[in-house]
Design a protein around this motif. Structure first.
Motif, PDB file in Angstrom:
ATOM      1  N   UNK A 179       0.843  -1.205   0.000  1.00  0.00           N
ATOM      2  CA  UNK A 179       0.000   0.000   0.000  1.00  0.00           C
ATOM      3  C   UNK A 179       0.878   1.256   0.000  1.00  0.00           C
ATOM      4  N   UNK A 221       1.381  10.401 -11.191  1.00  0.00           N
ATOM      5  CA  UNK A 221       0.453  11.489 -11.473  1.00  0.00           C
ATOM      6  C   UNK A 221       1.127  12.860 -11.390  1.00  0.00           C
ATOM      7  N   UNK A 241       2.242  14.571  -9.022  1.00  0.00           N
ATOM      8  CA  UNK A 241       1.714  15.452  -7.978  1.00  0.00           C
ATOM      9  C   UNK A 241       2.902  16.113  -7.289  1.00  0.00           C
ATOM     10  N   UNK A 257      -3.707   3.474   9.106  1.00  0.00           N
ATOM     11  CA  UNK A 257      -5.030   2.858   9.247  1.00  0.00           C
ATOM     12  C   UNK A 257      -5.857   3.416  10.386  1.00  0.00           C
ATOM     13  N   UNK A 258      -5.804   4.744  10.542  1.00  0.00           N
ATOM     14  CA  UNK A 258      -6.606   5.442  11.563  1.00  0.00           C
ATOM     15  C   UNK A 258      -6.215   5.065  12.988  1.00  0.00           C
ATOM     16  N   UNK A 314     -13.528   1.693   5.436  1.00  0.00           N
ATOM     17  CA  UNK A 314     -13.713   2.992   4.778  1.00  0.00           C
ATOM     18  C   UNK A 314     -12.575   3.904   5.219  1.00  0.00           C
ATOM     19  N   UNK A 315     -11.904   4.522   4.272  1.00  0.00           N
ATOM     20  CA  UNK A 315     -10.780   5.411   4.594  1.00  0.00           C
ATOM     21  C   UNK A 315     -11.233   6.861   4.628  1.00  0.00           C
ATOM     22  N   UNK A 329      -4.051  19.153  -9.221  1.00  0.00           N
ATOM     23  CA  UNK A 329      -3.121  18.326  -8.448  1.00  0.00           C
ATOM     24  C   UNK A 329      -3.850  17.610  -7.316  1.00  0.00           C
ATOM     25  N   UNK A 346      -6.051  14.935  -8.938  1.00  0.00           N
ATOM     26  CA  UNK A 346      -5.245  13.761  -9.299  1.00  0.00           C
ATOM     27  C   UNK A 346      -4.836  12.959  -8.067  1.00  0.00           C
ATOM     28  N   UNK A 347      -4.556  13.675  -7.001  1.00  0.00           N
ATOM     29  CA  UNK A 347      -4.145  12.997  -5.771  1.00  0.00           C
ATOM     30  C   UNK A 347      -5.280  12.116  -5.248  1.00  0.00           C
ATOM     31  N   UNK A 380      -5.731   9.169  -7.514  1.00  0.00           N
ATOM     32  CA  UNK A 380      -4.676   8.147  -7.456  1.00  0.00           C
ATOM     33  C   UNK A 380      -4.811   7.256  -6.224  1.00  0.00           C
ATOM     34  N   UNK A 381      -5.312   7.835  -5.139  1.00  0.00           N
ATOM     35  CA  UNK A 381      -5.517   7.034  -3.927  1.00  0.00           C
ATOM     36  C   UNK A 381      -6.604   5.985  -4.168  1.00  0.00           C
ATOM     37  N   UNK A 404      -7.867   4.944  -7.120  1.00  0.00           N
ATOM     38  CA  UNK A 404      -7.515   4.065  -8.230  1.00  0.00           C
ATOM     39  C   UNK A 404      -6.592   2.929  -7.775  1.00  0.00           C
ATOM     40  N   UNK A 405      -5.682   3.262  -6.890  1.00  0.00           N
ATOM     41  CA  UNK A 405      -4.726   2.271  -6.397  1.00  0.00           C
ATOM     42  C   UNK A 405      -5.244   1.536  -5.158  1.00  0.00           C
ATOM     43  N   UNK A 443      -5.711   2.412  -2.172  1.00  0.00           N
ATOM     44  CA  UNK A 443      -4.908   2.620  -0.966  1.00  0.00           C
ATOM     45  C   UNK A 443      -5.870   2.838   0.198  1.00  0.00           C
ATOM     46  N   UNK A 444      -5.920   1.904   1.105  1.00  0.00           N
ATOM     47  CA  UNK A 444      -6.920   1.946   2.170  1.00  0.00           C
ATOM     48  C   UNK A 444      -6.318   2.265   3.533  1.00  0.00           C
ATOM     49  N   UNK A 445      -5.063   1.962   3.723  1.00  0.00           N
ATOM     50  CA  UNK A 445      -4.498   2.123   5.068  1.00  0.00           C
ATOM     51  C   UNK A 445      -4.170   3.580   5.378  1.00  0.00           C
ATOM     52  N   UNK A 446      -4.306   4.421   4.391  1.00  0.00           N
ATOM     53  CA  UNK A 446      -4.170   5.868   4.586  1.00  0.00           C
ATOM     54  C   UNK A 446      -5.511   6.371   5.105  1.00  0.00           C
ATOM     55  N   UNK A 447      -5.616   6.502   6.415  1.00  0.00           N
ATOM     56  CA  UNK A 447      -6.899   6.912   6.996  1.00  0.00           C
ATOM     57  C   UNK A 447      -6.684   7.567   8.348  1.00  0.00           C
ATOM     58  N   UNK A 459      -3.587  15.705   5.658  1.00  0.00           N
ATOM     59  CA  UNK A 459      -2.482  15.871   4.706  1.00  0.00           C
ATOM     60  C   UNK A 459      -2.412  17.322   4.237  1.00  0.00           C
TER      61      UNK A 459
END
Lengths: 215, 215, 215, 215
Positions: free
Chosen positions: C183, C194, C196, C208-209, D144-145, D183, D186-187, D190-191, D193-194, D196-200, D204
């Protein structure tokens, strides 16, 4: 004679601050909910009709009962928006803080480490902390110090309401005990008594090493 | 009799703290660089041979000269790693802080808002603040309070070295002046004098409302 | 052809990032400890003799074994000061990042919420994060983006070493699972792919929160 | 087919996100102020009557005009309390986010470094960030992120309204330019599309290295 107004001054942390300021022979108005109920903007305005100038102001109020997000009603949000945020804004818009004065905000450690059960408090106390930070730069021009004290678990009636088993809870705390309201009262007093002015625009955790965030 | 050791106690903020603790009739050792040079680990160890127990410890040291990243040499990094970080770690590993004691760290506002010219200081003072935060939870068990004071622009020789035109600089500050070392000295004294213990594990900006970060 | 160097690129998060960059057909040097051991400054210098320019640099290294403060030796501090801080500084002082490039730092969630068992990591990764933040403003002039990713509990060999019972630990996490190295690899890839660029000077928790601090 | 709702989706950052999600062939509802005006709770409720379930939700709204504290009226506070805070709370209380979904909040860099001219925005966006952080742990259970993007100076109509001389302002920025809404679009894309779930549970900064706070 130095004048002070302590909102929520009849109980808990507010009372401890009032008492400690009285011990300095200040003219302290320890406002109870009867004098000013910040959840009621009419009450706030009425209070401000009679109090429009002060040397030391302590913005303090109890928090809402514990409620998780999905149970918070529109009325809850609006009431506590007034009580924890808008009432304080009106006070600062109207009251004149005298040169060399102090404004203390008693917020909560939940502004940095928000708590699901105290979601209302986490949100609105953080909101007001933003306002307070911004204003600290303005007040600085008149050498007025703005100090945000963010208490952790303190030995008040409120904590006893929120925590089911206080004795068990204490054992989880780094110091093995709750903080005493008098420690905050003494802290506020000692800053004023020693005329410490360069301490301003700061949020001070007061939590017995309980928080985990680095700053 | 309450004992205190103040590192960097012969000048600036350290001296102001020493003086204020002396006014409480404490047995204060105001250590100069001759007594202990934290950039020299042998000097640190020698000092610890003679001082292995204290009630109040103040970790304080001057910072490096201003240097931008690409000019910092390996020797600089290593020297200031000792001075601002490792020396303090050795001290805390060896010295016994007595129950009900205090440890103060005098760090800098650059730990939260890093400064390119003070990159060494920003880095190593932040590193030690992490250590200090972690240890505050341990010390809490013995009712020892750990307080990290992060001064902004203070009226010391060092500030005069770092800032080209101090008078012009002052006008950019919210209070229109530098902080005085005595304000920090008085603040430390007032905490101890009033036995405020629940203030621990906290980083306190001391910067006259100069910082911009919300907390 | 876009070039990339990934330190610590042979295992865990570093390997996942290397693999994801390779999938973009970049010229990726996935450096193993044999290629560059940041705990050994001679090894760092030797590496830099052969690598002095790159488009994308990923600063990544394993952390020390778990050790509480009072067990950390002088040798430990010095070794990990090199590995987690000074080695990276030397790299950034010597290597040229090409215009429009990227520098990623893989730090750790312990920089914000320090961990007693990971005290060395908490300290030195925070120190380097200060350096990295300062440099982001410099690199910005060449449109180079600096992104600090602070992973929480990720499914790597290291986590399995540090955590006694991983299955039990997972249940305490908000997502009920560890993050996957892929990930983070995908995240890095997607930013670059992209183009960015305005995401810079930022620390991104990747946990993961799990963290509790508001920001 | 993946569904998405983007509030404030007809202009600026919201439009850029809508467009980028459309490029993934998602079923995107780019809500304009006519569809839902978060400053008007009746409008919010009406919207929710017709939209009660979604895969991807983007909470986004314009900010208030610039106004310093002493000029903010009670009506202003109440309006923007709805627009920036309460409207979003009602949305999250009512709408079902599907498993494996995403909620993005577009807040602002002023939540960390509050701005006197944007005091309303600083306060209420911070308040909602607290709510969002708390909820991220709940949503995590359904994978859910929740991602809070805090933009700095972005090239939108709003920035042109707020900044007098944009060309001059640009030169003060580390990258010498504003960020482009695309930007951020796209950001976000990209999250998703890929996957990416653990970003929560993360905030940012998206500000081209402009902020000064370490984290």
């Amino acid at each position: 004679m130095t004048s002070a107004i302590v909102l929520g001054g009849s109980r808990g942390i507010g009372k401890a601050i009032s008492d400690s300021l009285k011990s300095l022979n200040f003219d302290v108005f320890a406002a109870s909910k009867k004098d000013i109920d910040t959840s009621n903007l009419e009450s706030v305005k009425k209070f401000l009709d009679n109090h429009n100038e002060v040397d030391i102001l302590v913005l303090n109020t109890g928090g809402p009962e514990a409620k998780e997000f999905f149970n918070v009603t529109e009325g809850d949000w609006e009431k506590y928006h007034n009580q924890l945020f808008l009432g304080f804004c009106l006070v600062l818009q109207k009251i004149k803080i005298n040169r060399e004065g102090y404004v203390f905000l008693i917020s909560s450690s939940v502004i940095k480490e928000p708590n699901p059960k105290l979601i209302i408090s986490s949100a609105y106390r953080a909101a007001f902390s933003e306002v307070f930070k911004i204003l600290s730069k303005d007040y600085a021009k008149k050498n007025i110090s703005c100090i945000n004290i963010a208490p952790g678990p303190i030995n008040t009636d409120r904590t006893k309401e929120l925590i089911e088993n206080v004795d068990k809870f204490k054992k989880t705390l780094p110091m093995g005990r709750l903080g005493e309201p008098e420690e905050i009262g003494d802290f506020v007093k000692s800053i004023i008594q020693n005329k410490i002015k360069y301490l301003s625009g700061v949020t001070i955790n007061f939590d017995g090493a309980n928080s985990n965030y680095i700053f």
